[in-house]
Design a protein around this motif. Structure first.
Motif, mmCIF file in Angstrom:
data_model
loop_
_atom_site.group_PDB
_atom_site.id
_atom_site.type_symbol
_atom_site.label_atom_id
_atom_site.label_comp_id
_atom_site.label_asym_id
_atom_site.label_seq_id
_atom_site.Cartn_x
_atom_site.Cartn_y
_atom_site.Cartn_z
ATOM 1 N N HIS A 14 0.838 -1.200 0.000
ATOM 2 C CA HIS A 14 0.000 0.000 0.000
ATOM 3 C C HIS A 14 0.876 1.254 0.000
ATOM 4 O O HIS A 14 0.624 2.211 -0.739
ATOM 5 C CB HIS A 14 -0.910 0.023 1.237
ATOM 6 C CG HIS A 14 -2.233 -0.637 1.042
ATOM 7 N ND1 HIS A 14 -3.294 -0.026 0.405
ATOM 8 C CD2 HIS A 14 -2.673 -1.864 1.410
ATOM 9 C CE1 HIS A 14 -4.325 -0.850 0.393
ATOM 10 N NE2 HIS A 14 -3.984 -1.969 0.991
ATOM 11 N N SER A 15 1.895 1.233 0.824
ATOM 12 C CA SER A 15 2.788 2.379 0.941
ATOM 13 C C SER A 15 3.513 2.649 -0.369
ATOM 14 O O SER A 15 3.665 3.804 -0.794
ATOM 15 C CB SER A 15 3.795 2.125 2.069
ATOM 16 O OG SER A 15 4.686 3.205 2.210
ATOM 17 N N ALA A 16 3.969 1.579 -1.029
ATOM 18 C CA ALA A 16 4.673 1.738 -2.302
ATOM 19 C C ALA A 16 3.740 2.258 -3.389
ATOM 20 O O ALA A 16 4.122 3.117 -4.190
ATOM 21 C CB ALA A 16 5.284 0.408 -2.723
ATOM 22 N N VAL A 17 2.512 1.734 -3.424
ATOM 23 C CA VAL A 17 1.540 2.214 -4.409
ATOM 24 C C VAL A 17 1.225 3.687 -4.190
ATOM 25 O O VAL A 17 1.163 4.484 -5.140
ATOM 26 C CB VAL A 17 0.237 1.379 -4.345
ATOM 27 C CG1 VAL A 17 -0.867 2.030 -5.163
ATOM 28 C CG2 VAL A 17 0.492 -0.035 -4.835
ATOM 29 N N THR A 18 1.068 4.060 -2.925
ATOM 30 C CA THR A 18 0.777 5.462 -2.602
ATOM 31 C C THR A 18 1.922 6.378 -3.012
ATOM 32 O O THR A 18 1.704 7.516 -3.450
ATOM 33 C CB THR A 18 0.508 5.614 -1.096
ATOM 34 O OG1 THR A 18 -0.617 4.788 -0.743
ATOM 35 C CG2 THR A 18 0.188 7.059 -0.739
ATOM 36 N N LEU A 19 3.152 5.885 -2.887
ATOM 37 C CA LEU A 19 4.308 6.662 -3.314
ATOM 38 C C LEU A 19 4.248 6.937 -4.817
ATOM 39 O O LEU A 19 4.585 8.029 -5.274
ATOM 40 C CB LEU A 19 5.598 5.917 -2.962
ATOM 41 C CG LEU A 19 6.919 6.610 -3.328
ATOM 42 C CD1 LEU A 19 7.060 7.941 -2.571
ATOM 43 C CD2 LEU A 19 8.110 5.703 -3.024
ATOM 44 N N ALA A 20 3.808 5.923 -5.587
ATOM 45 C CA ALA A 20 3.726 6.075 -7.045
ATOM 46 C C ALA A 20 2.481 6.855 -7.458
ATOM 47 O O ALA A 20 2.536 7.696 -8.364
ATOM 48 C CB ALA A 20 3.727 4.704 -7.713
#
Length: 243
Positions: free
Chosen positions: A25-31
């Motif tokens: 989730h955190s990585a997707v939010t970063l992108a």
């Protein structure tokens, strides 16, 4: 496939490990800070979400979720939701696995050891139409599967969802009568499925089909790994860490 300007990207994370789902989730939010990101802890749950909602731009799939053998989860998604790009996110960074994943039509392979920024970058590349494999795995994976295995992989990929179910039951040793009971269909229907499976795989018997599928499982080595997929990539340096 690209996310249109102004449109909200929509992602589905399929992983049974809560901490890793949170990290993804955190990585997707970063992108994509405004993304609509949902998650599922099992393949049936993921399929229910996909069937009910649709419109997902990308699914991030752990190969080793419970109840799924080998490449079955990827194959199930590819056959039931053919327009959905699927990226495999796995702790098993074997070039043979990578090669097989791409051969089965995945839009990419991302190791669970990848740092969050690298994972976010990979997600963006796939959304923008690329097939993503880390540079260190590309060359190694290209030579891992021989021509016969590639041909068999392409043949398996032509099976319908119901045929894949029947093939899995054949590999589990079930007889036509037992398969008919499990699927709640007539034995004649099962026989028709078996005949079509043998034709598509270009084999002459159920035994030969089982042998060919066993060879594919041996290529990937997924039959012997931790079924929960937690054996690798869980350290602080990976996507689950604070980077």
């Amino acid at each position: 496939m690209t996310v249109q300007t102004g449109a909200m990207a929509k992602f589905l994370i399929i992983d049974d490990h809560p901490l890793f789902r949170e990290a993804l989730h955190s990585a997707v939010t970063l992108a994509y800070p405004d993304a609509d990101t949902q998650d599922a802890a099992s393949l049936p749950e993921a399929c229910d979400i996909l069937a009910a909602e649709g419109g997902f731009d990308l699914a991030l799939l752990d190969l080793s979720i419970p109840g799924v053998r080998g490449m079955d989860g990827l194959l199930h998604l590819r056959t039931n939701f053919p327009r959905l790009p699927v990226v495999v996110v796995s702790g098993h960074e074997d070039p043979k696995v990578v090669s097989q994943v791409i051969a089965y039509g995945a839009a990419g392979f991302i190791p669970k050891s990848a740092k969050k920024a690298a994972l976010a970058d990979a997600i963006q590349k796939v959304i923008n139409g690329a097939v993503f494999v880390p540079d260190n795995l590309v060359a190694a994976s290209d030579e891992q599967i021989d021509a016969h295995a590639r041909d068999m992989i392409s043949r398996v990929a032509t099976l319908t969802p119901q045929q894949l179910k029947v093939l899995g039951m054949i590999c589990d040793g079930l007889l036509n009568k037992q398969i008919a009971y499990e699927l709640q269909v007539g034995e004649t229907t099962v026989k028709a499925h078996v005949s079509e499976i043998l034709r598509k795989l270009n084999v002459h018997s159920r035994t030969q089909a089982v042998i060919e599928m066993s060879k594919l499982e041996q290529i990937s080595g997924l039959g012997s790994i931790d079924p929960f997929g937690h054996g690798q990539g869980g350290g602080q340096g990976g996507v689950g860490g604070r980077d």
